[in-house]
Design a protein around this motif. Structure first.
Motif, PDB file in Angstrom:
ATOM      1  N   GLY A   1      74.720 -48.420 -28.892  1.00 26.39           N
ATOM      2  CA  GLY A   1      73.804 -47.304 -29.060  1.00 26.39           C
ATOM      3  C   GLY A   1      74.119 -46.126 -28.162  1.00 26.39           C
ATOM      4  N   SER A   2      75.276 -46.149 -27.504  1.00 26.94           N
ATOM      5  CA  SER A   2      75.670 -45.098 -26.562  1.00 26.94           C
ATOM      6  C   SER A   2      77.173 -44.852 -26.677  1.00 26.94           C
ATOM      7  N   VAL A   3      77.599 -43.631 -26.353  1.00 27.24           N
ATOM      8  CA  VAL A   3      79.036 -43.347 -26.373  1.00 27.24           C
ATOM      9  C   VAL A   3      79.735 -43.780 -25.094  1.00 27.24           C
ATOM     10  N   TRP A   4      78.983 -44.090 -24.035  1.00 24.44           N
ATOM     11  CA  TRP A   4      79.631 -44.366 -22.753  1.00 24.44           C
ATOM     12  C   TRP A   4      80.504 -45.611 -22.776  1.00 24.44           C
ATOM     13  N   PRO A   5      80.106 -46.714 -23.417  1.00 26.08           N
ATOM     14  CA  PRO A   5      81.051 -47.835 -23.523  1.00 26.08           C
ATOM     15  C   PRO A   5      82.329 -47.469 -24.270  1.00 26.08           C
ATOM     16  N   ALA A   6      82.209 -46.660 -25.324  1.00 25.95           N
ATOM     17  CA  ALA A   6      83.404 -46.231 -26.059  1.00 25.95           C
ATOM     18  C   ALA A   6      84.284 -45.343 -25.191  1.00 25.95           C
ATOM     19  N   ILE A   7      83.680 -44.465 -24.403  1.00 26.95           N
ATOM     20  CA  ILE A   7      84.456 -43.616 -23.490  1.00 26.95           C
ATOM     21  C   ILE A   7      85.177 -44.467 -22.460  1.00 26.95           C
ATOM     22  N   LEU A   8      84.478 -45.446 -21.893  1.00 26.74           N
ATOM     23  CA  LEU A   8      85.089 -46.303 -20.876  1.00 26.74           C
ATOM     24  C   LEU A   8      86.194 -47.169 -21.474  1.00 26.74           C
ATOM     25  N   CYS A   9      85.974 -47.687 -22.673  1.00 27.62           N
ATOM     26  CA  CYS A   9      87.006 -48.484 -23.351  1.00 27.62           C
ATOM     27  C   CYS A   9      88.233 -47.637 -23.646  1.00 27.62           C
ATOM     28  N   HIS A  10      88.014 -46.421 -24.134  1.00 33.78           N
ATOM     29  CA  HIS A  10      89.121 -45.510 -24.434  1.00 33.78           C
ATOM     30  C   HIS A  10      89.881 -45.164 -23.152  1.00 33.78           C
ATOM     31  N   ALA A  11      89.143 -44.897 -22.079  1.00 26.31           N
ATOM     32  CA  ALA A  11      89.780 -44.558 -20.806  1.00 26.31           C
ATOM     33  C   ALA A  11      90.618 -45.725 -20.297  1.00 26.31           C
ATOM     34  N   THR A  12      90.075 -46.939 -20.385  1.00 18.07           N
ATOM     35  CA  THR A  12      90.811 -48.120 -19.922  1.00 18.07           C
ATOM     36  C   THR A  12      92.057 -48.338 -20.773  1.00 18.07           C
ATOM     37  N   ASN A  13      91.916 -48.200 -22.072  1.00 21.99           N
ATOM     38  CA  ASN A  13      93.068 -48.356 -22.968  1.00 21.99           C
ATOM     39  C   ASN A  13      94.175 -47.368 -22.612  1.00 21.99           C
ATOM     40  N   ASN A  14      93.806 -46.111 -22.421  1.00 18.11           N
ATOM     41  CA  ASN A  14      94.810 -45.092 -22.136  1.00 18.11           C
ATOM     42  C   ASN A  14      95.438 -45.271 -20.757  1.00 18.11           C
ATOM     43  N   ALA A  15      94.637 -45.726 -19.782  1.00 16.59           N
ATOM     44  CA  ALA A  15      95.192 -45.984 -18.455  1.00 16.59           C
ATOM     45  C   ALA A  15      96.201 -47.130 -18.518  1.00 16.59           C
ATOM     46  N   LEU A  16      95.888 -48.164 -19.280  1.00 17.74           N
ATOM     47  CA  LEU A  16      96.814 -49.282 -19.431  1.00 17.74           C
ATOM     48  C   LEU A  16      98.086 -48.843 -20.160  1.00 17.74           C
TER      49      LEU A  16
ATOM     50  N   SER B   1      76.111 -54.371 -18.739  1.00 16.52           N
ATOM     51  CA  SER B   1      76.819 -55.427 -19.471  1.00 16.52           C
ATOM     52  C   SER B   1      77.654 -54.856 -20.602  1.00 16.52           C
ATOM     53  N   ARG B   2      77.156 -53.805 -21.236  1.00 14.89           N
ATOM     54  CA  ARG B   2      77.914 -53.154 -22.311  1.00 14.89           C
ATOM     55  C   ARG B   2      79.151 -52.456 -21.752  1.00 14.89           C
ATOM     56  N   LEU B   3      79.010 -51.844 -20.583  1.00 15.15           N
ATOM     57  CA  LEU B   3      80.152 -51.169 -19.960  1.00 15.15           C
ATOM     58  C   LEU B   3      81.214 -52.182 -19.544  1.00 15.15           C
ATOM     59  N   GLY B   4      80.769 -53.297 -18.980  1.00 15.74           N
ATOM     60  CA  GLY B   4      81.719 -54.339 -18.613  1.00 15.74           C
ATOM     61  C   GLY B   4      82.436 -54.905 -19.826  1.00 15.74           C
ATOM     62  N   ALA B   5      81.693 -55.096 -20.899  1.00 15.53           N
ATOM     63  CA  ALA B   5      82.310 -55.595 -22.129  1.00 15.53           C
ATOM     64  C   ALA B   5      83.338 -54.605 -22.667  1.00 15.53           C
ATOM     65  N   ALA B   6      83.081 -53.310 -22.494  1.00 14.28           N
ATOM     66  CA  ALA B   6      84.016 -52.287 -22.973  1.00 14.28           C
ATOM     67  C   ALA B   6      85.357 -52.394 -22.260  1.00 14.28           C
ATOM     68  N   VAL B   7      85.319 -52.615 -20.954  1.00  8.43           N
ATOM     69  CA  VAL B   7      86.561 -52.750 -20.186  1.00  8.43           C
ATOM     70  C   VAL B   7      87.319 -53.995 -20.628  1.00  8.43           C
ATOM     71  N   LEU B   8      86.622 -55.109 -20.781  1.00  8.35           N
ATOM     72  CA  LEU B   8      87.272 -56.354 -21.192  1.00  8.35           C
ATOM     73  C   LEU B   8      87.865 -56.230 -22.594  1.00  8.35           C
ATOM     74  N   LEU B   9      87.158 -55.561 -23.482  1.00 11.02           N
ATOM     75  CA  LEU B   9      87.674 -55.370 -24.839  1.00 11.02           C
ATOM     76  C   LEU B   9      88.940 -54.519 -24.832  1.00 11.02           C
ATOM     77  N   ALA B  10      88.971 -53.489 -23.991  1.00  7.67           N
ATOM     78  CA  ALA B  10      90.167 -52.651 -23.905  1.00  7.67           C
ATOM     79  C   ALA B  10      91.374 -53.467 -23.452  1.00  7.67           C
ATOM     80  N   ILE B  11      91.156 -54.355 -22.489  1.00  4.68           N
ATOM     81  CA  ILE B  11      92.249 -55.203 -21.998  1.00  4.68           C
ATOM     82  C   ILE B  11      92.684 -56.187 -23.088  1.00  4.68           C
ATOM     83  N   ALA B  12      91.698 -56.844 -23.714  1.00  6.51           N
ATOM     84  CA  ALA B  12      92.011 -57.841 -24.738  1.00  6.51           C
ATOM     85  C   ALA B  12      92.657 -57.217 -25.966  1.00  6.51           C
TER      86      ALA B  12
END
Length: 326
Positions: free
Chosen positions: A198-213, A76-87
């Protein structure tokens, strides 16, 4: 006799590592990116950006996975990271274009020239550039700024100051005066994700999504500095920014005090022995870059730089596996 230990890294360690990052960024980045931008970016992320954080963590005798927040994150945290990057895309557009509208003309010309250069790089090497900004940059930069610097700063100054300062450090690395506020906002968002999950993986995924966009926007011609985003997008960005500030306050109010990793520090001699291979690779990279930049030797083949980076990745992985961290 009791083991000689020292506390987990704080703000002083974060700034010392940041200074080492800049030394590597200027030397290694300058020596590699001017010859091969894509390969040079990968080398820079490994040797100049991620490596100083790993060195400090190992020198402190801390388990790598625990100290850098490499624990698994809930889906759920990973999914939220992707949505936050888009928003967050309208927010970055609003902040960046507001900065451009208020900036001196010389800054605007510099920003526009950079945007056109990036547009050219993406058009010429679309897939390599997209992969690089979506993989190399998030891994290297999040490990340093959100994995290491953020908790180190939080131990000394608390989570709010840690988010603001680590975000500013991240933004400054991009050397973009008009883009500074937009990049700072992204850095703060990624820091909040790290604290929230509590993990860097959501931040990594959000950063990756942001940069891909962002990369896709260049390929689609949406980053043309002569064409302003539509008014509705900028208005949406302003609304989302206000909502984000309110949400950030809630996240920060629920963050527990920064603590040290569970594993106790190792004896002093063992700490530096564990860090020595990483330190040797970082020093080798700096020296190699200096002699190349000063034309003391012929241009070092990119295969040598890639090999040095691969050796750093292997050394870090071996170090992590030996302490059994997760």
């Amino acid at each position: 006799m009791a083991e000689e230990t020292r506390p987990s890294p704080g703000a002083a360690s974060a700034f010392a590592a940041y200074a080492a990052l800049w030394v590597g960024y200027l030397a290694i980045g300058g020596a590699t990116q001017q010859r091969d931008l894509v390969a040079g970016l990968w080398v820079t992320e490994v040797l100049a950006i991620a490596l100083p954080a790993l060195i400090v963590v190992r020198a402190a005798g801390l388990p790598v996975g625990r100290a850098l927040g490499l624990r698994a994150a809930a889906p759920s945290r990973l999914g939220a990271a992707v949505l936050l990057a888009i928003a967050n895309q309208p927010v970055v557009s609003f902040v960046t274009w507001a900065s451009r509208a208020l900036a001196p003309e010389s800054w605007v010309k510099e920003f526009d020239a950079l945007q056109r250069a990036l547009d050219l790089f993406f058009s010429q090497q679309a897939l390599p550039m997209i992969l690089t900004v979506s993989l190399a940059a998030p891994l290297g930069e999040v490990l340093f700024f959100r994995g290491f610097a953020l908790p180190a700063l939080a131990r000394s100054w608390g989570p709010l100051a840690a988010c603001l300062v680590s975000g500013a450090m991240f933004s400054a690395l991009h050397v973009n005066r008009i883009g500074f506020l937009g990049l700072w906002e992204i850095g703060i968002l990624l820091a909040l994700l790290r604290l929230w999950s509590g993990s860097v993986w959501p931040a990594i995924l959000c950063h990756a999504t942001n940069n891909a966009l962002a990369g896709a926007a260049f390929l689609l011609g949406w980053e043309d500095p002569d064409i302003a985003p539509p008014a509705w997008l900028l208005a949406l960005g302003a609304v989302l920014l206000a909502a984000g500030v309110a949400l950030a306050g809630r996240v920060l109010s629920r963050v527990p005090p920064a603590d040290s990793p569970d594993a106790p520090p190792s004896p002093l001699g063992e700490r530096f022995a564990r860090a020595l291979p990483l330190e040797a690779l970082w020093v080798a990279g700096i020296l190699l870059a200096i002699v190349q930049l000063r034309r003391m030797v012929a241009d070092v083949p990119m295969t040598v730089w890639i090999g040095l980076s691969a050796a750093a990745v292997v050394a870090a992985a071996v170090s992590w596996s030996r302490d059994g961290s997760t």
